[in-house]
Design a protein around this motif. Structure first.
Motif, mmCIF file in Angstrom:
data_model
loop_
_atom_site.group_PDB
_atom_site.id
_atom_site.type_symbol
_atom_site.label_atom_id
_atom_site.label_comp_id
_atom_site.label_asym_id
_atom_site.label_seq_id
_atom_site.Cartn_x
_atom_site.Cartn_y
_atom_site.Cartn_z
ATOM 1 N N UNK A 135 0.847 -1.195 0.000
ATOM 2 C CA UNK A 135 0.000 0.000 0.000
ATOM 3 C C UNK A 135 0.885 1.248 0.000
ATOM 4 N N UNK A 136 0.707 2.081 -1.012
ATOM 5 C CA UNK A 136 1.497 3.304 -1.163
ATOM 6 C C UNK A 136 0.619 4.525 -0.916
ATOM 7 N N UNK A 137 1.171 5.507 -0.206
ATOM 8 C CA UNK A 137 0.466 6.776 -0.044
ATOM 9 C C UNK A 137 1.485 7.871 0.262
ATOM 10 N N UNK A 144 -1.862 4.209 5.617
ATOM 11 C CA UNK A 144 -0.630 3.681 6.220
ATOM 12 C C UNK A 144 -0.939 2.917 7.508
ATOM 13 N N UNK A 145 -1.759 3.511 8.363
ATOM 14 C CA UNK A 145 -2.081 2.885 9.650
ATOM 15 C C UNK A 145 -2.857 1.578 9.467
ATOM 16 N N UNK A 201 2.909 -4.412 3.887
ATOM 17 C CA UNK A 201 3.978 -3.450 3.618
ATOM 18 C C UNK A 201 3.353 -2.138 3.144
ATOM 19 N N UNK A 202 3.825 -1.049 3.688
ATOM 20 C CA UNK A 202 3.317 0.260 3.271
ATOM 21 C C UNK A 202 4.488 1.189 2.980
ATOM 22 N N UNK A 222 7.453 -1.693 8.670
ATOM 23 C CA UNK A 222 6.497 -2.373 7.785
ATOM 24 C C UNK A 222 6.610 -1.924 6.330
ATOM 25 N N UNK A 223 7.734 -1.340 5.970
ATOM 26 C CA UNK A 223 7.917 -0.828 4.611
ATOM 27 C C UNK A 223 8.974 0.248 4.623
ATOM 28 N N UNK A 224 8.570 1.489 4.479
ATOM 29 C CA UNK A 224 9.550 2.560 4.563
ATOM 30 C C UNK A 224 9.161 3.810 3.811
#
Length: 366
Positions: free
Chosen positions: A147-149, A160-161, A169-170, A196-198
């Motif tokens: 998930x991208x934002x 994201x939350x 992964x976000x 959880x991503x970055x």
């Protein structure tokens, strides 16, 4: 990557009169990013699109000092980065002609999963939008998407939350450097996102969140994913710009409908009404449209091609076979074939039934 090469990339990126498209054109035509700054300006001036103004900024000595300072920061802080021709550069973004030539990363980002969706929308999120976003990500969790934002207020931080809550992964795409965090109230989520991503950005470490940076950031959000989802939006807003960019990249766009009287549903309703986005009512709409419900079939053994390929055709075939669809400029650079020759070679390969063109100057094997 060698220090000399990274310094040249930074120097090219710092040249404000040279955008990403022009930068890639320079690299393709010259053949090497380091060589650009060893060429005579008169030689570079023959490249289509390079004017005197761009050349002046390209060889500005101030850029050298700035690039050296940024290089030192990257080395001192062990900042990870991806060059647009490297294998670890996001594949979807690599197919966008105006994507950044260099991206900076923080966290544990892993692009091996190709199920990537961007979720954006208004900062003034309603309870309807929040509930929809949470339920959507919860229902998609079984498919394990990235998930991208944009880490902003409202829809962004909600996405994201919700991703973190569902152990997905976000990736937060920033409109500033890694030294900054905007909005500052979201600092409390930095560790969770990194675990959880970055974070991802094209901006140097001290770059502040200027208004124009957010518009530049939107093209990364749109380009990095296979689909962009607009949860809520007013009649005008940054998320509608992201939707337009995603459409220009031939990516799927989804919008959540709302009541005609709701201010922050007007943008989504207009996207749907004008066929600029597909109606999104549940996670199942995304699963079906993106074919996530179809189990991956085992890879079939490649058939022997009963055609003869010359040396250049074989180079192109090997590149497309190894890395999948590629931009015309990237093929030219990777195979060391000038653009003026490459077009006719690709046409011959198409006539032989070996390759085919795709929208956006992309080519793939048949």
């Amino acid at each position: 990557m060698k220090e000399e090469k990274l310094l040249a990339i930074l120097r090219l990126q710092k040249s404000k009169a040279v955008g990403d498209i022009l930068a890639k054109k320079l690299i393709v035509n010259v053949g090497d990013v380091v060589q650009i700054f060893k060429e005579k300006p008169t030689t570079l001036s023959k490249i289509n699109g390079i004017g005197n103004y761009a050349l002046k900024h390209l060889f500005d000595e101030k850029n050298v000092k700035s690039a050296e300072q940024e290089l030192k920061y990257l080395q001192d802080h062990k900042i990870d980065y991806s060059y647009f021709l490297d294998d670890d550069y996001p594949t979807n973004l690599q197919h966008c002609i105006d994507s950044p030539i260099l991206l900076f990363k923080d966290g544990n980002i892993d692009f091996s999963n190709n199920k990537i969706i961007s979720i954006v929308g208004t900062r003034n999120m309603s309870s309807y939008g929040r509930d929809f976003c949470n339920k959507l990500i919860e229902d998609l969790a079984i498919h394990n998407p990235i998930i991208v934002s944009g880490f902003a207020y409202g829809v962004d931080i909600c996405a994201h939350k919700a991703s973190i809550k569902n152990k997905l992964q976000t990736i937060a795409v920033l409109a500033h450097g890694l030294e900054e965090i905007y909005p500052k109230v979201h600092k409390k989520y930095i560790n969770q996102v990194n675990e959880n991503g970055g974070f991802l950005t094209e901006f140097w470490h001290e770059e502040t969140p200027l208004r124009e940076n957010f518009l530049k950031r939107n093209r990364i959000v749109a380009g990095i994913s296979t689909a962009t989802i607009i949860i809520e939006s007013a009649e005008k807003g940054g998320s509608l710009v992201t939707a337009d960019i995603a459409n220009s990249y031939d990516r799927d766009v989804f919008a959540v409908p709302g009541r005609t009287t709701d201010i922050y549903s007007k943008g989504c309703n207009n996207l749907i009404k004008n066929n600029r986005a597909q109606l999104l009512t549940s996670a199942n709409d995304i699963v079906k449209m993106l074919n996530w419900d179809i189990q991956e079939k085992p890879k079939s053994i490649q058939k022997q091609l009963f055609v003869e390929l010359n040396e250049n055709e074989q180079k192109i075939y090997d590149l497309l076979h190894e890395k999948g669809p590629q931009l015309l400029d990237v093929i030219s650079l990777e195979c060391n074939i000038p653009i003026y020759q490459l077009s006719s070679i690709l046409l011959q390969m198409e006539m032989k039934g070996v390759s085919k063109p795709l929208p956006g100057k992309l080519f793939e094997l048949v």
